[in-house]
Design an enzyme around this catalytic site. Structure first.
Site, PDB file in Angstrom:
ATOM      1  N   ASP A 157      -6.714   5.954  50.499  1.00 50.61           N
ATOM      2  CA  ASP A 157      -5.327   5.484  50.383  1.00 50.61           C
ATOM      3  C   ASP A 157      -4.572   5.353  51.709  1.00 50.61           C
ATOM      4  O   ASP A 157      -4.864   6.055  52.680  1.00 50.61           O
ATOM      5  CB  ASP A 157      -4.542   6.464  49.506  1.00 50.61           C
ATOM      6  CG  ASP A 157      -4.834   6.262  48.023  1.00 50.61           C
ATOM      7  OD1 ASP A 157      -5.902   5.716  47.693  1.00 50.61           O
ATOM      8  OD2 ASP A 157      -3.987   6.676  47.217  1.00 50.61           O
TER       9      ASP A 157
ATOM     10  N   HIS B  24      -7.536   9.860  52.144  1.00 52.53           N
ATOM     11  CA  HIS B  24      -6.617   8.999  52.893  1.00 52.53           C
ATOM     12  C   HIS B  24      -7.244   8.568  54.218  1.00 52.53           C
ATOM     13  O   HIS B  24      -7.906   9.375  54.886  1.00 52.53           O
ATOM     14  CB  HIS B  24      -5.302   9.730  53.191  1.00 52.53           C
ATOM     15  CG  HIS B  24      -4.493  10.047  51.964  1.00 52.53           C
ATOM     16  ND1 HIS B  24      -4.759  11.139  51.180  1.00 52.53           N
ATOM     17  CD2 HIS B  24      -3.447   9.402  51.395  1.00 52.53           C
ATOM     18  CE1 HIS B  24      -3.888  11.162  50.174  1.00 52.53           C
ATOM     19  NE2 HIS B  24      -3.084  10.122  50.287  1.00 52.53           N
TER      20      HIS B  24
HETATM   21 ZN   LIG Z   1      -0.525   6.949  49.079  1.00 57.77          ZN
END
Ligand SMILES: [Zn+2]
Length: 240
Positions: A61, A208
């Site tokens: 992400d 992430h």
């Molecule tokens: Zn996010």
């Protein structure tokens, strides 16, 4: 339609717990950037049997990021893993070459809204629509025409409206079952242990590739991906 309806009902239950996420997320945030710290989401559990119980979906992400996305891409390549990249619209717009690299490597795109507003669920439908549809356009333009197949609300801040809007654009609302907690940079060993402990909860794991120093994420993936393979898991995409 059945799959959409099933996913929607699961997400409705999730929305009830969403209020608890923000204070927790902001207290532990290493920087000012919002993060995805929501209670685990069961959206994919209902579909897990479609792919076999030993399937894993890696989701990455908040990028693309010029420092971290290439490192994550290399690790995925080294391990023969395809993943789903949930991109922030402004990041995709700023780094179209990286978006194209992600697509060229066989990964899938996910709309993660324009500006990663984790309070989206408290805003107007017009605002939510702008965040989702503008990001869809930004990502599609950056990729050279490949559309995102999923929508993940920043911080899991879905609403019934945003789920429906995304689905109407062919983007499956995408949650996660296992949060590596990499955004908090708890240390590589802790992240690896979290994934190993919780992977039985469901197939979709959250990491992430942007939002700060992601060296711990890269190091954790270097351990986790081979471990998952050794355990007999296969890597795939969230079921549509
Ligand atoms: Zn996010």
């Amino acid at each position: 339609m059945t799959a959409v309806a099933a996913a929607t009902s699961v997400w409705t239950a999730q929305a009830d717990t969403a209020g608890g996420r923000q204070p927790q997320a902001r207290v532990s945030a290493p920087d000012a950037r919002p993060q995805d710290q929501v209670a685990k989401v069961a959206a994919d559990i209902a579909h897990a049997s479609d792919r076999g119980a030993r399937g894993v979906n890696i989701t990455i992400d908040d990028g693309p990021d010029p420092v971290w996305t290439p490192r994550v891409l290399q690790l995925l390549k080294d391990n023969g893993v395809k993943a789903t990249f949930c991109m922030v619209g402004t990041q995709a717009q700023a780094h179209p070459d990286l978006v194209k690299e992600v697509v060229a490597a066989g990964h899938r795109l996910c709309d993660h809204a324009v500006s990663h507003d984790t309070a989206m669920d408290t805003k107007s439908e017009a605002y939510q629509s702008q965040q989702i549809l503008d990001a869809e356009r930004m990502i599609t333009k950056a990729s050279g025409g490949v559309r995102p197949q999923y929508y993940r609300a920043p911080g899991g801040a879905f609403t019934p409206y945003s789920r429906q809007l995304a689905a109407s654009r062919g983007m499956r609302p995408l949650g996660w079952n296992v949060d590596s907690k990499d955004f908090e940079r708890p240390g590589v060993d802790t992240m690896v242990a979290t994934v190993k402990r919780e992977i039985s909860d469901g197939p979709t794991v959250l990491f992430h590739d942007a939002g700060g120093d992601r060296s711990q994420t890269v190091a954790a993936l270097r351990e986790v991906l081979p471990w998952l393979k050794q355990q007999g898991y296969s890597f795939g995409f969230p079921v549509r």
